[in-house]
Design a protein around this motif. Structure first.
Motif, PDB file in Angstrom:
ATOM      1  N   ALA A   1     -48.827  25.958  73.063  1.00  0.00           N
ATOM      2  CA  ALA A   1     -47.312  25.968  73.789  1.00  0.00           C
ATOM      3  C   ALA A   1     -47.068  24.665  74.378  1.00  0.00           C
ATOM      4  N   ALA A   2     -48.150  23.844  74.571  1.00  0.00           N
ATOM      5  CA  ALA A   2     -48.113  22.525  75.346  1.00  0.00           C
ATOM      6  C   ALA A   2     -47.217  21.557  74.450  1.00  0.00           C
ATOM      7  N   SER A   3     -47.011  22.035  73.106  1.00  0.00           N
ATOM      8  CA  SER A   3     -46.323  21.182  72.176  1.00  0.00           C
ATOM      9  C   SER A   3     -44.888  21.569  71.902  1.00  0.00           C
ATOM     10  N   PRO A   4     -43.811  21.102  72.672  1.00  0.00           N
ATOM     11  CA  PRO A   4     -42.714  21.563  72.634  1.00  0.00           C
ATOM     12  C   PRO A   4     -41.893  21.845  71.408  1.00  0.00           C
TER      13      PRO A   4
ATOM     14  N   GLY B   1     -44.214  17.024  87.675  1.00  0.00           N
ATOM     15  CA  GLY B   1     -43.253  16.048  87.031  1.00  0.00           C
ATOM     16  C   GLY B   1     -43.666  15.355  85.868  1.00  0.00           C
ATOM     17  N   ASP B   2     -44.907  15.033  85.946  1.00  0.00           N
ATOM     18  CA  ASP B   2     -45.400  14.531  84.549  1.00  0.00           C
ATOM     19  C   ASP B   2     -45.650  15.401  83.392  1.00  0.00           C
ATOM     20  N   PHE B   3     -45.603  16.554  83.597  1.00  0.00           N
ATOM     21  CA  PHE B   3     -45.426  17.757  82.510  1.00  0.00           C
ATOM     22  C   PHE B   3     -44.204  18.286  82.168  1.00  0.00           C
ATOM     23  N   PHE B   4     -43.291  17.755  82.605  1.00  0.00           N
ATOM     24  CA  PHE B   4     -41.820  18.176  81.907  1.00  0.00           C
ATOM     25  C   PHE B   4     -41.227  16.662  81.156  1.00  0.00           C
ATOM     26  N   ILE B   5     -41.638  17.079  79.831  1.00  0.00           N
ATOM     27  CA  ILE B   5     -41.573  15.610  79.010  1.00  0.00           C
ATOM     28  C   ILE B   5     -40.388  15.680  78.187  1.00  0.00           C
TER      29      ILE B   5
ATOM     30  N   GLY C   1     -53.597  20.537  75.742  1.00  0.00           N
ATOM     31  CA  GLY C   1     -54.647  21.162  75.786  1.00  0.00           C
ATOM     32  C   GLY C   1     -54.899  22.533  76.318  1.00  0.00           C
ATOM     33  N   LYS C   2     -53.851  22.826  77.376  1.00  0.00           N
ATOM     34  CA  LYS C   2     -54.100  24.172  78.006  1.00  0.00           C
ATOM     35  C   LYS C   2     -53.022  25.173  77.821  1.00  0.00           C
ATOM     36  N   TRP C   3     -52.004  24.728  78.261  1.00  0.00           N
ATOM     37  CA  TRP C   3     -50.768  25.795  77.999  1.00  0.00           C
ATOM     38  C   TRP C   3     -49.388  25.037  78.181  1.00  0.00           C
ATOM     39  N   GLY C   4     -48.438  25.784  77.852  1.00  0.00           N
ATOM     40  CA  GLY C   4     -47.110  25.215  78.190  1.00  0.00           C
ATOM     41  C   GLY C   4     -46.033  26.432  78.550  1.00  0.00           C
ATOM     42  N   MET C   5     -45.104  26.149  79.080  1.00  0.00           N
ATOM     43  CA  MET C   5     -44.058  27.303  79.376  1.00  0.00           C
ATOM     44  C   MET C   5     -42.833  26.497  79.399  1.00  0.00           C
TER      45      MET C   5
ATOM     46  N   PRO D   1     -40.352  10.749  68.685  1.00  0.00           N
ATOM     47  CA  PRO D   1     -40.023  11.213  69.829  1.00  0.00           C
ATOM     48  C   PRO D   1     -41.226  11.660  70.577  1.00  0.00           C
ATOM     49  N   ARG D   2     -41.286  11.313  71.935  1.00  0.00           N
ATOM     50  CA  ARG D   2     -42.634  11.833  72.648  1.00  0.00           C
ATOM     51  C   ARG D   2     -43.016  13.373  72.386  1.00  0.00           C
ATOM     52  N   LEU D   3     -41.965  14.141  72.577  1.00  0.00           N
ATOM     53  CA  LEU D   3     -42.140  15.711  72.440  1.00  0.00           C
ATOM     54  C   LEU D   3     -42.635  15.870  71.113  1.00  0.00           C
ATOM     55  N   GLU D   4     -42.345  15.226  70.079  1.00  0.00           N
ATOM     56  CA  GLU D   4     -43.019  15.739  68.665  1.00  0.00           C
ATOM     57  C   GLU D   4     -44.266  15.105  68.485  1.00  0.00           C
ATOM     58  N   ALA D   5     -44.557  13.916  68.978  1.00  0.00           N
ATOM     59  CA  ALA D   5     -45.884  13.472  68.737  1.00  0.00           C
ATOM     60  C   ALA D   5     -47.127  14.135  68.542  1.00  0.00           C
ATOM     61  N   PRO D   6     -47.177  15.383  69.188  1.00  0.00           N
ATOM     62  CA  PRO D   6     -48.268  16.369  69.053  1.00  0.00           C
ATOM     63  C   PRO D   6     -48.291  16.798  67.577  1.00  0.00           C
TER      64      PRO D   6
END
Lengths: 373, 373
Positions: free
Chosen positions: A210-213, A297-301, A342-346, B70-75
């Motif tokens: 989920a950390a990969s949008p 902030g660094d995690f809203f990419i 590597g952990k989670w995303g939301m 795009p950064r959010l697609e890099a993973p």
């Protein structure tokens, strides 16, 4: 979008084409070329097949609009004689040459965003000295402002997506022990069952995925004690839905719960900022400020949102730098996210339409992190 | 295509990129730009999302190939460090400007066929004086020649499509009283069940609808005493299937039976003509001659075939005017058709790979007009 006669459709397309020509005049554009993408169906009702055989609408000032179409696809076109002529090309003809002939002496040519670049490269061989612009600057401003019928279509699509999200939240979609791909297929089938004509995407991302949008739902098995992010949408009667909800399987940690409450506040701030007259970037700024202030902030990419209508992503974009003022009828997503690699995303997402009375949401289902114990 | 290590994949991509650079040298091309489409995964393993955020591989002579993403697609990108560098761009950067910087002083630039034209229009603002060519002329000749692993993948996809066609011919797919759209959904589900990862199309056209070669399966109910044309295919392990078979519900007229025997002879002549050294247009000519001689020439309104591989349609095209000589490893459809507007249509299609030992068919299921009484 249901019972509209061919005549009133013709009138609608004719009026839109007139406005395109007015806009071309203002920008000193001699011709507009539309192929694959949604400007074409917006103006003619016809959607080009995304294949190597060229379909192209040529709009100039001094001749009727002309739809140049492969002969074997011509039977797919619903004619609107007062709106456009149809020119069918045969298998051994060069369609780009036919387009060039219809361009006359056009010097400034607007090109549809999603046209295959090969046709522009080929066209350059026929129209030396021409300059090119993006057709989105001609058609886009018009397409951005949804009329009442379009808003009704967005609401209907949103309601159908809401029903699927509700099934997810009520635990009616089996999750534990299934793969992301299986759940994605299940959600897709439910979007169709609820009335969509096509599924555009069904992102299902478990735990660290989920950390990969834009994660592609894969063989990862969904387990207990993890977050599951589901972002899905489709097209219904020509207009798109798009919704994101997260559920938690088991007992979320305090860190997850507190991050989610930040996310929810950011989403709410973004929606509230989407008022007529505000800039698009201010919607992004409003959501981002909440996440920044909480230290994430660094995690809203990614940007906060995208426009939506006939296309899943279209103008206007809710992104820093976009100073376009929001107008009544603009439809867009508000979808902040927090992603810990590597952990989670939301992520939490609704589609919102700006109206004079304030932001109107197309989706309404529970905004909390629903816990499936 | 099953158990290939990342190392051997890297070696494969590196070798393909080297050959691209050799071809660029021969054609005095300074840079090749690849985005949406299949040249990119052919060279890197990565498939760009067809969205408004630009993904672009920049290949020049004097720097490592660079994937701008795009950064959010890099993973989503699987790295192959020896093959390409990854440059991720953020939401408020202009990716076209980043591409332009990587182009250096490139003057002749090859552009991927399916890149969105908007990016080429935008790029023209950064590289004044550059000229553009089609990347298919750089990458296409290589992609056309399938290696053993690619042919095996085409065979596996063909066998899966064959199994679905066989279900159709054995009457296992309910037809009468259902709509074309329902049968299309059924065939799609069976393609997936037989191993495809995605369905590319499932044309189901009943009676007079079969006269439209690219008919979109719709609400038309399938009835007795009519022909049903089914043309379907998908992607399996990265390679495509494509097959057309017709069935007749009830008792076909003598006119239909005799037209079908012409069609079958035309198909057979086309397949036989697909030998190494013959021109692509000779395959078309061989099939067309049979139909012309039988008096149906005016009703065969499309080329005889298209190349196939990672894409459902790619080079080479079996069409009058294409004097390209067929090489071992070329894969293409042979699909003549006869279409009587308002009455009926029929088409028969297999995928064929040219080999030194002669044409090798990827699909084998019964070629007759199977009658479902």
């Amino acid at each position: 979008m249901s019972v509209i006669s061919a005549t009133s459709q013709s009138a609608l397309y004719a009026s839109r084409l007139n406005r395109v020509r007015d806009e071309m005049q203002r920008q000193a554009i001699d011709a507009t070329l539309l192929s694959v993408g949604h400007d074409l169906p917006y103006l003619t009702g016809y959607c080009a097949m995304p294949l190597e055989r060229l379909t192209m609408l040529v709009v100039t000032h001094d001749a009727p609009a002309t739809l140049i179409v492969p002969r074997l696809e011509a039977p797919r076109v619903t004619a609107h004689d007062e709106v456009f002529k149809i020119v069918a090309w045969g298998e051994t003809e060069n369609p780009v040459e036919i387009v060039a002939k219809h361009l006359g002496r056009a010097k400034k040519i607007a090109i549809g965003d999603q046209m295959w670049a090969r046709f522009l490269v080929e066209l350059m061989g026929f129209v030396s000295g021409a300059s090119f612009a993006r057709a989105v600057d001609v058609v886009g401003a018009m397409r951005m402002i949804k009329d009442a019928a379009e808003i009704a279509a967005l609401q209907a699509a949103g309601a159908a997506a809401d029903r699927v999200a509700s099934q997810l939240q009520r635990g009616e979609i089996a999750l534990r022990g299934r793969t992301e791909a299986q759940v994605s297929a299940d959600i897709s089938a439910r979007l169709i069952a609820e009335g969509h004509d096509a599924v555009n995407f069904a992102i299902v991302a478990a735990g660290e995925n989920a950390a990969s949008p834009h994660h592609h739902a894969g063989p990862r098995v969904i387990q207990n004690n993890e977050i599951l992010l589901c972002d899905f949408g489709g097209t219904m009667n020509g207009y798109c839905s798009d919704i994101t909800r997260c559920v938690f399987l088991g007992e979320p940690s305090r860190k997850i719960m507190s991050a989610y409450s930040v996310l929810r506040a950011a989403h709410s701030a973004g929606v509230k900022a989407g008022v007529v007259g505000a800039t698009c970037e201010s919607v992004d700024a409003a959501a981002r400020a909440v996440i920044d202030d909480a230290g994430f902030g660094d995690f809203f990419i990614h940007r906060t949102g995208h426009g939506i209508g006939m296309e899943a992503h279209e103008e206007p974009y809710m992104v820093s730098g976009n100073k376009l003022p929001i107008k009544a009828g603009h439809a867009f997503s508000v979808e902040p996210g927090i992603y810990l690699p590597g952990k989670w995303g939301m992520r939490l997402e609704d589609i919102v339409v700006a109206t004079e009375a304030g932001p109107l949401s197309m989706t309404h289902v529970d905004h909390s992190l629903v816990i499936l114990s």
